[in-house]
Design a protein around this motif. Structure first.
Motif, PDB file in Angstrom:
ATOM      1  N   LEU A 197       0.831  -1.200   0.000  1.00 65.99           N
ATOM      2  CA  LEU A 197       0.000   0.000   0.000  1.00 65.99           C
ATOM      3  C   LEU A 197       0.867   1.253   0.000  1.00 65.99           C
ATOM      4  N   GLN A 198       1.909   1.243   0.797  1.00 60.28           N
ATOM      5  CA  GLN A 198       2.819   2.390   0.853  1.00 60.28           C
ATOM      6  C   GLN A 198       3.481   2.603  -0.510  1.00 60.28           C
ATOM      7  N   GLN A 199       3.908   1.511  -1.147  1.00 63.33           N
ATOM      8  CA  GLN A 199       4.545   1.626  -2.460  1.00 63.33           C
ATOM      9  C   GLN A 199       3.558   2.146  -3.507  1.00 63.33           C
ATOM     10  N   ASP A 200       2.319   1.646  -3.472  1.00 65.75           N
ATOM     11  CA  ASP A 200       1.304   2.124  -4.415  1.00 65.75           C
ATOM     12  C   ASP A 200       1.031   3.610  -4.216  1.00 65.75           C
ATOM     13  N   THR A 201       1.005   4.031  -2.958  1.00 63.26           N
ATOM     14  CA  THR A 201       0.772   5.445  -2.655  1.00 63.26           C
ATOM     15  C   THR A 201       1.910   6.301  -3.210  1.00 63.26           C
ATOM     16  N   GLU A 202       3.138   5.830  -3.039  1.00 59.83           N
ATOM     17  CA  GLU A 202       4.288   6.571  -3.561  1.00 59.83           C
ATOM     18  C   GLU A 202       4.265   6.614  -5.089  1.00 59.83           C
ATOM     19  N   LYS A 203       3.879   5.503  -5.723  1.00 62.74           N
ATOM     20  CA  LYS A 203       3.796   5.457  -7.193  1.00 62.74           C
ATOM     21  C   LYS A 203       2.719   6.421  -7.691  1.00 62.74           C
ATOM     22  N   LEU A 204       1.601   6.464  -6.993  1.00 61.17           N
ATOM     23  CA  LEU A 204       0.531   7.368  -7.391  1.00 61.17           C
ATOM     24  C   LEU A 204       0.987   8.822  -7.256  1.00 61.17           C
ATOM     25  N   ALA A 205       1.688   9.131  -6.173  1.00 59.67           N
ATOM     26  CA  ALA A 205       2.191  10.493  -5.980  1.00 59.67           C
ATOM     27  C   ALA A 205       3.153  10.866  -7.105  1.00 59.67           C
ATOM     28  N   GLN A 206       4.018   9.942  -7.494  1.00 55.73           N
ATOM     29  CA  GLN A 206       4.944  10.196  -8.598  1.00 55.73           C
ATOM     30  C   GLN A 206       4.182  10.401  -9.908  1.00 55.73           C
ATOM     31  N   ALA A 207       3.184   9.556 -10.148  1.00 50.74           N
ATOM     32  CA  ALA A 207       2.396   9.668 -11.374  1.00 50.74           C
ATOM     33  C   ALA A 207       1.644  10.999 -11.411  1.00 50.74           C
ATOM     34  N   LEU A 208       1.096  11.422 -10.262  1.00 53.79           N
ATOM     35  CA  LEU A 208       0.409  12.716 -10.196  1.00 53.79           C
ATOM     36  C   LEU A 208       1.370  13.864 -10.491  1.00 53.79           C
ATOM     37  N   ASN A 209       2.560  13.791  -9.914  1.00 56.15           N
ATOM     38  CA  ASN A 209       3.548  14.850 -10.121  1.00 56.15           C
ATOM     39  C   ASN A 209       4.037  14.900 -11.561  1.00 56.15           C
ATOM     40  N   ALA A 210       3.950  13.775 -12.284  1.00 52.98           N
ATOM     41  CA  ALA A 210       4.395  13.728 -13.670  1.00 52.98           C
ATOM     42  C   ALA A 210       3.350  14.280 -14.646  1.00 52.98           C
ATOM     43  N   LEU A 211       2.133  14.476 -14.173  1.00 54.43           N
ATOM     44  CA  LEU A 211       1.078  15.014 -15.046  1.00 54.43           C
ATOM     45  C   LEU A 211       1.380  16.460 -15.414  1.00 54.43           C
ATOM     46  N   PRO A 212       0.906  16.894 -16.588  1.00 57.41           N
ATOM     47  CA  PRO A 212       0.993  18.328 -16.889  1.00 57.41           C
ATOM     48  C   PRO A 212       0.231  19.110 -15.818  1.00 57.41           C
ATOM     49  N   GLU A 213       0.718  20.281 -15.489  1.00 56.82           N
ATOM     50  CA  GLU A 213       0.158  21.046 -14.369  1.00 56.82           C
ATOM     51  C   GLU A 213      -1.347  21.274 -14.495  1.00 56.82           C
ATOM     52  N   LYS A 214      -1.823  21.592 -15.707  1.00 59.65           N
ATOM     53  CA  LYS A 214      -3.251  21.865 -15.890  1.00 59.65           C
ATOM     54  C   LYS A 214      -4.094  20.637 -15.573  1.00 59.65           C
ATOM     55  N   GLN A 215      -3.620  19.458 -15.979  1.00 55.65           N
ATOM     56  CA  GLN A 215      -4.354  18.221 -15.694  1.00 55.65           C
ATOM     57  C   GLN A 215      -4.266  17.874 -14.213  1.00 55.65           C
ATOM     58  N   ARG A 216      -3.084  18.053 -13.613  1.00 53.71           N
ATOM     59  CA  ARG A 216      -2.908  17.740 -12.200  1.00 53.71           C
ATOM     60  C   ARG A 216      -3.834  18.595 -11.339  1.00 53.71           C
ATOM     61  N   LYS A 217      -3.959  19.872 -11.682  1.00 54.63           N
ATOM     62  CA  LYS A 217      -4.832  20.755 -10.906  1.00 54.63           C
ATOM     63  C   LYS A 217      -6.288  20.307 -10.999  1.00 54.63           C
ATOM     64  N   MET A 218      -6.712  19.844 -12.173  1.00 57.70           N
ATOM     65  CA  MET A 218      -8.092  19.360 -12.329  1.00 57.70           C
ATOM     66  C   MET A 218      -8.338  18.121 -11.470  1.00 57.70           C
ATOM     67  N   ILE A 219      -7.381  17.189 -11.474  1.00 55.37           N
ATOM     68  CA  ILE A 219      -7.505  15.971 -10.665  1.00 55.37           C
ATOM     69  C   ILE A 219      -7.543  16.335  -9.182  1.00 55.37           C
ATOM     70  N   GLU A 220      -6.668  17.228  -8.769  1.00 57.48           N
ATOM     71  CA  GLU A 220      -6.638  17.628  -7.360  1.00 57.48           C
ATOM     72  C   GLU A 220      -7.958  18.279  -6.954  1.00 57.48           C
ATOM     73  N   SER A 221      -8.506  19.133  -7.815  1.00 54.29           N
ATOM     74  CA  SER A 221      -9.781  19.790  -7.502  1.00 54.29           C
ATOM     75  C   SER A 221     -10.919  18.784  -7.424  1.00 54.29           C
ATOM     76  N   ALA A 222     -10.957  17.867  -8.401  1.00 60.46           N
ATOM     77  CA  ALA A 222     -12.073  16.917  -8.479  1.00 60.46           C
ATOM     78  C   ALA A 222     -11.997  15.850  -7.399  1.00 60.46           C
ATOM     79  N   TYR A 223     -10.808  15.316  -7.139  1.00 62.64           N
ATOM     80  CA  TYR A 223     -10.709  14.163  -6.249  1.00 62.64           C
ATOM     81  C   TYR A 223     -10.242  14.496  -4.842  1.00 62.64           C
ATOM     82  N   PHE A 224      -9.399  15.513  -4.712  1.00 62.31           N
ATOM     83  CA  PHE A 224      -8.936  15.868  -3.381  1.00 62.31           C
ATOM     84  C   PHE A 224      -9.722  17.056  -2.836  1.00 62.31           C
ATOM     85  N   GLY A 225     -10.167  17.940  -3.736  1.00 59.58           N
ATOM     86  CA  GLY A 225     -10.981  19.073  -3.332  1.00 59.58           C
ATOM     87  C   GLY A 225     -12.455  18.742  -3.312  1.00 59.58           C
ATOM     88  N   ASP A 226     -12.811  17.557  -3.838  1.00 59.35           N
ATOM     89  CA  ASP A 226     -14.191  17.057  -3.853  1.00 59.35           C
ATOM     90  C   ASP A 226     -15.150  18.040  -4.524  1.00 59.35           C
TER      91      ASP A 226
END
Length: 186
Positions: free
Chosen positions: A118-147
Motif C-alpha cells: 500500500l505504501q509503495q502504491d501510494t508513492e507510485k501514485l504520488a509520482q504519477a500525479l507529479n508527472a502530469l501536466p500542471e493543468k491536468q494535475r490541478k483538475m484531478i486535485e480539484s475533483a478528487y482531493f478538493g471534492d
C-alpha cells in the motif's frame, strides 16, 4: 414557457447580480423554488431533503447570480443545473459514512506485506500525479482531493465544462497508464 418568460427570468437574475435586487430575487424564488423542490423529489429526494436542497439552490442563485450568462443558457436551465449538481452532491454525501459509522479502536493487524504494498502504491501514485501536466494535475486535485464537481471547477476556473472534463479524462488515462506501467516493471 414562452420567450417573454425566458427574457423575464434572465432579466431578474441580472438584476440580482447587479444590484442584489430583493424584489427580483423574491419573484425568482416564488417561481423556481417549488419547481426545484418537485424536480428533486422526482429524482428521489424525500420532501424535507428536497426542501432544504431547493433553499440551498436558491441561496446559490442569490450569491452566484453574477456567474449567470444568458448567452450560454436560459435562467431556468442555469437554475436547474445548480439543482442537479446539488442533488449529485447530496447523493455523494449520503454514500459517505458518518463518523459514528466508522470503526473505532485498533484495526486488526495489517499484514506487513500488505502495508508495504500500500505504501509503495501510494508513492507510485504520488509520482504519477507529479508527472502530469500542471493543468491536468490541478483538475484531478480539484475533483478528487478538493471534492468539487466538474461544474464547480468550471465556475472556479472560468474554463468551459468540456475543457474540464477533457483534462480530467486525459489525466486519468495517464495515471492509469503510468500505474499499469509501474506494476509491470516491478
Amino acid at each position: 414557457m414562452d420567450k417573454s418568460d425566458k427574457t423575464l427570468w434572465a432579466e431578474l437574475v441580472t438584476r440580482v447580480a447587479r444590484a442584489q435586487d430583493a424584489q427580483a430575487f423574491t419573484m425568482l424564488f416564488e417561481h423556481f423554488a417549488p419547481r426545484v423542490k418537485a424536480f428533486l423529489m422526482k429524482s428521489g429526494a424525500d420532501p424535507t431533503t428536497a426542501e432544504e436542497c431547493a433553499q440551498d439552490v436558491m441561496a446559490t442563485v442569490w450569491h452566484k447570480a453574477a456567474q449567470f450568462d444568458p448567452a450560454r443558457a436560459s435562467a431556468a436551465t442555469w437554475i436547474f443545473t445548480i439543482a442537479r449538481n446539488r442533488r449529485i452532491d447530496m447523493l455523494r454525501r449520503d454514500r459517505r459514512p458518518e463518523p459514528e459509522d466508522l470503526p473505532w479502536g485498533p484495526d486488526s493487524e495489517t499484514d506487513q506485506f500488505d502495508a508495504l504494498a500500500l505504501q509503495q502504491d501510494t508513492e507510485k501514485l504520488a509520482q504519477a500525479l507529479n508527472a502530469l501536466p500542471e493543468k491536468q494535475r490541478k483538475m484531478i486535485e480539484s475533483a478528487y482531493f478538493g471534492d468539487l464537481t466538474h461544474n464547480e471547477i468550471a465556475d472556479e476556473t472560468g474554463l468551459p465544462l468540456g475543457t474540464i472534463k477533457s483534462r480530467i479524462r486525459l489525466a486519468l488515462e495517464r495515471l492509469r497508464h503510468s500505474m499499469t506501467e509501474q506494476k509491470e516493471t516491478t
